[in-house]
Design a protein around this motif. Structure first.
Motif, PDB file in Angstrom:
ATOM      1  N   HIS A   4       0.866  -1.169   0.000  1.00 41.90           N
ATOM      2  CA  HIS A   4       0.000   0.000   0.000  1.00 41.90           C
ATOM      3  C   HIS A   4       0.907   1.224   0.000  1.00 41.90           C
ATOM      4  O   HIS A   4       1.460   1.609   1.035  1.00 41.90           O
ATOM      5  N   SER A   8      -5.085   6.245  -3.392  1.00 41.48           N
ATOM      6  CA  SER A   8      -6.140   6.330  -4.392  1.00 41.48           C
ATOM      7  C   SER A   8      -5.955   5.287  -5.485  1.00 41.48           C
ATOM      8  O   SER A   8      -6.915   4.644  -5.922  1.00 41.48           O
ATOM      9  N   THR A  11      -6.774   1.867  -4.070  1.00 40.63           N
ATOM     10  CA  THR A  11      -8.206   1.709  -3.864  1.00 40.63           C
ATOM     11  C   THR A  11      -8.883   1.199  -5.128  1.00 40.63           C
ATOM     12  O   THR A  11      -9.775   0.342  -5.069  1.00 40.63           O
ATOM     13  N   TRP A  39      -9.553   3.971   4.319  1.00 33.48           N
ATOM     14  CA  TRP A  39     -10.154   3.537   3.062  1.00 33.48           C
ATOM     15  C   TRP A  39     -10.975   2.277   3.289  1.00 33.48           C
ATOM     16  O   TRP A  39     -10.606   1.411   4.078  1.00 33.48           O
ATOM     17  N   TRP A  41     -11.761  -0.962   1.805  1.00 40.93           N
ATOM     18  CA  TRP A  41     -11.313  -1.899   0.773  1.00 40.93           C
ATOM     19  C   TRP A  41     -12.014  -3.235   0.921  1.00 40.93           C
ATOM     20  O   TRP A  41     -12.382  -3.640   2.039  1.00 40.93           O
TER      21      TRP A  41
END
Length: 335
Positions: A4, A8, A11, A39, A41
């Motif tokens: 990660h 954005s 995602t 986020w 996910w």
């Protein structure tokens, strides 16, 4: 398997059909951040410790690299070598830095790890040597058509506008604010007063994404003053929100905003006139925003993005399998 790194972009990437193993360390940090709290996910984006990666090493089909250091980490944590006995690609999110026309990419000396750029502009600007090159343009989750344009001001989203200054066009904001009021959002925007002061500039702060999108869409127009970035995702998001845009004609923004969706130029007078025109003509602004939204959905919709990545990963994995099948087999010793 991939880290990660870019919230954005990741995602969009984890929306696909693949199980994504995200390295996680007790201290989190840049080399083991795992799933981010900010986020939402899907469950198939799974955290995995180095020990778990080693246990599942043979089940890993490919690694998506984003930083050169990840090559050594992958080998250490899985026992498999990216580009040698583990299919790998390197995603380059950024424009080059330094002596740009001659900037050589870290993967330039390798022909076993393709470099995947997020814009065609970056292909032109990076020297990737003998490395195979592909382009998979950004995919962005549709935030919905939220445009109201009720505020006769411009929204701006820039991260770290003080530290990055000329990169993000921070030095241009006062000139634009002479024409139309600006509300500036983004990480580190609360420090903007250290770099520029103008009565027409207000600081919106670093908002949660959903609230940010709602606030952006209340503004008459979106201003993208960034000089040097691959393609600001906030620009794509603004277009998907149904906002008309005024942007510097630099990097990929020069070709990503179609005619009728906004004003794209290098002449600051033309850009200021564009801001003034949209401020004073709400109907024209709404029509341009509708064109912008249609274009952004067609070019940067997440379905297209995932289809491109599925094709690329399938080619990578199948190609590796075919190569292994061609390797000479060892004869069993005679007994």
């Amino acid at each position: 398997m991939h880290w990660h790194v870019h919230g954005s972009w990741t995602t969009a990437f984890v929306q696909g059909r693949h199980t994504c193993l995200l390295p996680v360390l007790p201290e989190r940090g840049p080399w083991g951040g795992g799933r981010p709290a900010a986020w939402d996910w899907p469950a198939r984006a799974e955290e995995a410790t180095p020990e778990q990666l080693r246990e599942r090493a043979e089940a890993i089909d490919a690694v998506v690299l984003q930083r050169p250091e990840e090559i050594e980490l992958t080998e250490r944590w899985t026992g498999r070598r990216p580009g040698v006995d583990l299919p790998a690609v390197f995603v380059e999110h950024n424009t080059p830095k330094g002596d740009v026309p001659t900037s050589r990419h870290p993967m330039a000396d390798r022909d076993d790890i393709p470099v995947v750029h997020v814009t065609h502009f970056n292909v032109l600007m990076w020297d990737t040597g003998r490395a195979p090159v592909r382009v998979v343009e950004h995919g962005v989750l549709d935030p919905g058509d939220r445009y109201t344009g009720e505020l006769d001001r411009a929204a701006v989203v820039v991260n770290e506008p003080v530290r990055r200054n000329r990169v993000t066009g921070t030095d241009l904001l006062a000139g634009f604010a002479d024409t139309v009021g600006l509300d500036v959002y983004g990480i580190g925007s609360e420090r903007l007063g250290e770099a520029v002061r103008h009565p027409g500039i207000a600081i919106g702060g670093d908002l949660p994404q959903d609230r940010l999108h709602t606030e952006m869409a209340r503004h008459r127009v979106y201003l993208h003053p960034v000089r040097w970035t691959s393609l600001g995702l906030s620009l794509i998001e603004a277009m998907m929100l149904g906002m008309p845009v005024v942007a510097l004609a630099t990097t990929e923004a020069a070709v990503d905003v179609p005619a009728g969706a906004g004003v794209v130029a290098t002449d600051l007078r033309v850009l200021r006139e564009g801001l003034r025109t949209y401020r004073d003509d709400p109907e024209l602004a709404r029509a341009a925003g509708a064109t912008a939204r249609a274009s952004a959905l067609a070019r940067h919709g997440v379905d297209r993005f995932l289809a491109d990545w599925d094709l690329l990963l399938d080619e990578l994995i199948e190609g590796d399998a075919a190569e292994r099948a061609r390797e000479p087999r060892r004869l069993a010793p005679a007994v």
